[in-house]
Design a protein around this motif. Sequence first.
Motif, PDB file in Angstrom:
ATOM      1  N   THR A  48     -54.737   8.491  18.512  1.00 44.48           N
ATOM      2  CA  THR A  48     -55.376   9.317  19.548  1.00 44.48           C
ATOM      3  C   THR A  48     -56.721   9.828  19.042  1.00 44.48           C
ATOM      4  N   LEU A  49     -56.757  10.295  17.797  1.00 43.12           N
ATOM      5  CA  LEU A  49     -58.021  10.736  17.191  1.00 43.12           C
ATOM      6  C   LEU A  49     -59.032   9.587  17.179  1.00 43.12           C
ATOM      7  N   LEU A  50     -58.544   8.407  16.807  1.00 43.88           N
ATOM      8  CA  LEU A  50     -59.396   7.228  16.706  1.00 43.88           C
ATOM      9  C   LEU A  50     -60.091   6.927  18.031  1.00 43.88           C
ATOM     10  N   GLN A  51     -59.361   7.032  19.120  1.00 46.72           N
ATOM     11  CA  GLN A  51     -59.912   6.658  20.421  1.00 46.72           C
ATOM     12  C   GLN A  51     -60.907   7.680  20.962  1.00 46.72           C
ATOM     13  N   HIS A  52     -61.011   8.832  20.299  1.00 45.79           N
ATOM     14  CA  HIS A  52     -62.064   9.791  20.650  1.00 45.79           C
ATOM     15  C   HIS A  52     -63.385   9.477  19.933  1.00 45.79           C
ATOM     16  N   LEU A  53     -63.340   8.584  18.937  1.00 40.80           N
ATOM     17  CA  LEU A  53     -64.538   8.330  18.147  1.00 40.80           C
ATOM     18  C   LEU A  53     -65.617   7.597  18.928  1.00 40.80           C
ATOM     19  N   ASN A  54     -65.221   6.870  19.987  1.00 43.42           N
ATOM     20  CA  ASN A  54     -66.237   6.251  20.855  1.00 43.42           C
ATOM     21  C   ASN A  54     -65.935   6.526  22.328  1.00 43.42           C
ATOM     22  N   ALA A  55     -65.221   7.626  22.570  1.00 45.40           N
ATOM     23  CA  ALA A  55     -64.966   8.123  23.927  1.00 45.40           C
ATOM     24  C   ALA A  55     -64.113   7.179  24.764  1.00 45.40           C
ATOM     25  N   LEU A  56     -63.280   6.348  24.116  1.00 42.66           N
ATOM     26  CA  LEU A  56     -62.248   5.651  24.885  1.00 42.66           C
ATOM     27  C   LEU A  56     -61.320   6.674  25.518  1.00 42.66           C
ATOM     28  N   LEU A  57     -61.080   7.756  24.782  1.00 39.67           N
ATOM     29  CA  LEU A  57     -60.424   8.944  25.337  1.00 39.67           C
ATOM     30  C   LEU A  57     -61.415  10.093  25.275  1.00 39.67           C
ATOM     31  N   LYS A  58     -61.357  10.968  26.264  1.00 43.64           N
ATOM     32  CA  LYS A  58     -62.200  12.166  26.269  1.00 43.64           C
ATOM     33  C   LYS A  58     -61.305  13.385  26.085  1.00 43.64           C
ATOM     34  N   PRO A  59     -61.803  14.396  25.389  1.00 42.77           N
ATOM     35  CA  PRO A  59     -60.946  15.558  25.100  1.00 42.77           C
ATOM     36  C   PRO A  59     -60.495  16.275  26.365  1.00 42.77           C
ATOM     37  N   THR A  60     -59.283  16.799  26.324  1.00 39.77           N
ATOM     38  CA  THR A  60     -58.806  17.673  27.392  1.00 39.77           C
ATOM     39  C   THR A  60     -59.457  19.041  27.255  1.00 39.77           C
ATOM     40  N   ALA A  61     -59.716  19.425  25.995  1.00 36.04           N
ATOM     41  CA  ALA A  61     -60.428  20.677  25.711  1.00 36.04           C
ATOM     42  C   ALA A  61     -61.283  20.458  24.474  1.00 36.04           C
ATOM     43  N   GLY A  62     -62.392  21.182  24.367  1.00 37.34           N
ATOM     44  CA  GLY A  62     -63.294  21.045  23.233  1.00 37.34           C
ATOM     45  C   GLY A  62     -64.317  19.952  23.456  1.00 37.34           C
ATOM     46  N   THR A  63     -65.069  19.640  22.405  1.00 38.01           N
ATOM     47  CA  THR A  63     -66.132  18.631  22.506  1.00 38.01           C
ATOM     48  C   THR A  63     -66.104  17.703  21.294  1.00 38.01           C
ATOM     49  N   VAL A  64     -66.497  16.455  21.516  1.00 39.12           N
ATOM     50  CA  VAL A  64     -66.733  15.490  20.441  1.00 39.12           C
ATOM     51  C   VAL A  64     -68.209  15.115  20.506  1.00 39.12           C
ATOM     52  N   THR A  65     -68.937  15.370  19.430  1.00 37.88           N
ATOM     53  CA  THR A  65     -70.354  15.031  19.375  1.00 37.88           C
ATOM     54  C   THR A  65     -70.520  13.779  18.537  1.00 37.88           C
ATOM     55  N   ILE A  66     -71.004  12.706  19.178  1.00 37.04           N
ATOM     56  CA  ILE A  66     -71.168  11.407  18.527  1.00 37.04           C
ATOM     57  C   ILE A  66     -72.663  11.134  18.448  1.00 37.04           C
ATOM     58  N   GLY A  67     -73.238  11.302  17.252  1.00 40.72           N
ATOM     59  CA  GLY A  67     -74.692  11.237  17.150  1.00 40.72           C
ATOM     60  C   GLY A  67     -75.297  12.359  17.967  1.00 40.72           C
ATOM     61  N   ASP A  68     -76.112  12.018  18.968  1.00 42.53           N
ATOM     62  CA  ASP A  68     -76.715  13.048  19.816  1.00 42.53           C
ATOM     63  C   ASP A  68     -76.021  13.166  21.172  1.00 42.53           C
ATOM     64  N   ARG A  69     -74.869  12.499  21.335  1.00 43.06           N
ATOM     65  CA  ARG A  69     -74.138  12.561  22.594  1.00 43.06           C
ATOM     66  C   ARG A  69     -72.962  13.531  22.473  1.00 43.06           C
ATOM     67  N   VAL A  70     -72.862  14.457  23.397  1.00 47.37           N
ATOM     68  CA  VAL A  70     -71.761  15.417  23.419  1.00 47.37           C
ATOM     69  C   VAL A  70     -70.774  14.980  24.502  1.00 47.37           C
ATOM     70  N   ILE A  71     -69.547  14.693  24.081  1.00 51.17           N
ATOM     71  CA  ILE A  71     -68.505  14.245  25.007  1.00 51.17           C
ATOM     72  C   ILE A  71     -67.612  15.439  25.349  1.00 51.17           C
ATOM     73  N   THR A  72     -67.502  15.728  26.628  1.00 48.23           N
ATOM     74  CA  THR A  72     -66.688  16.835  27.120  1.00 48.23           C
ATOM     75  C   THR A  72     -65.606  16.276  28.045  1.00 48.23           C
ATOM     76  N   PRO A  73     -64.688  17.132  28.507  1.00 47.89           N
ATOM     77  CA  PRO A  73     -63.664  16.630  29.435  1.00 47.89           C
ATOM     78  C   PRO A  73     -64.237  16.041  30.720  1.00 47.89           C
ATOM     79  N   THR A  74     -65.473  16.409  31.078  1.00 46.60           N
ATOM     80  CA  THR A  74     -66.046  15.940  32.350  1.00 46.60           C
ATOM     81  C   THR A  74     -67.118  14.855  32.177  1.00 46.60           C
ATOM     82  N   THR A  75     -67.290  14.331  30.956  1.00 42.43           N
ATOM     83  CA  THR A  75     -68.305  13.297  30.722  1.00 42.43           C
ATOM     84  C   THR A  75     -68.050  12.076  31.601  1.00 42.43           C
TER      85      THR A  75
END
Length: 288
Positions: A48-75
Amino acid sequence: MDITFNHVSFTYQPGTPFAGTGLRDVNTTIHGGEYTAIVGHTGSGKSTLLQHLNALLKPTAGTVTIGDRVITPTTNNKHLRALRQQVGMVFQFPESQLFESTVQRDIAFGPENFGMAPDEAAALAAETARLVGLPDDLLTRSPFDLSGGQMRRVAIAGVLAMRPSVLVLDEPTAGLDPAGRRDLMALFARLHTEEGLTIVLVTHQMDDVANFAEHVLVMDGGALVREGTPREVFADAAWLRDHSLAQPTTTRMAGALAARGFHFDQPPLTLDELADALAPQLGGHTHE
């Protein structure tokens, strides 16, 4: 390119009777240029953690910042294509995803799909095949005529042909014999040191973590329960057992030797470290 998790939680099928926790309040940074290993027993949250590394999954809460892209639940998924080119994913048994008529066409498929001219993609495929140790005479053969280890290299070459800056590997040596496993791990080490790729490895092989990783994340129950260097993570054998993990073979061997009177300033992680620690006690020379 860094990947940062900030209070990331993920729930599968939220709002339904089948809701299940995948991640719980994960905070960490995978630094660009590092070799990071993610470990944990089956069901601990690694994939599950792995699939957040390129936004195959998006967080239900919180943010994942990949380089200069911020992935949120609504991305919006529509704008993630370039991101997924930067973070290449190699899943378990990637050879099952091969489908083209020749090795060259399979490797070139991704670049062509992203708009590269066919002749340029073919040249890139040949170059990438050599990078993963596939000889030129295999390029015109069907990937399904190759050995299991060669097929896996074709699949990895297909990911590398997209020129990612991060290579994510989910149990990449599963099902291979010991020689095939060693060869593939050596390939990843070379890609890390010579090509400058950031490597993220999910594995159950603690020896591979000890031999190759610089940074270790330990998952349990969807939570990040420990983080540090391999030496820090493997220092506490009892804690590892409590989380269904083991120390590397060399470290366990040193523990058995310590019980027989040998002394170690710190638990060795690799065979070279074990040899260096034993040599003075046996009257030999340290490893060069």
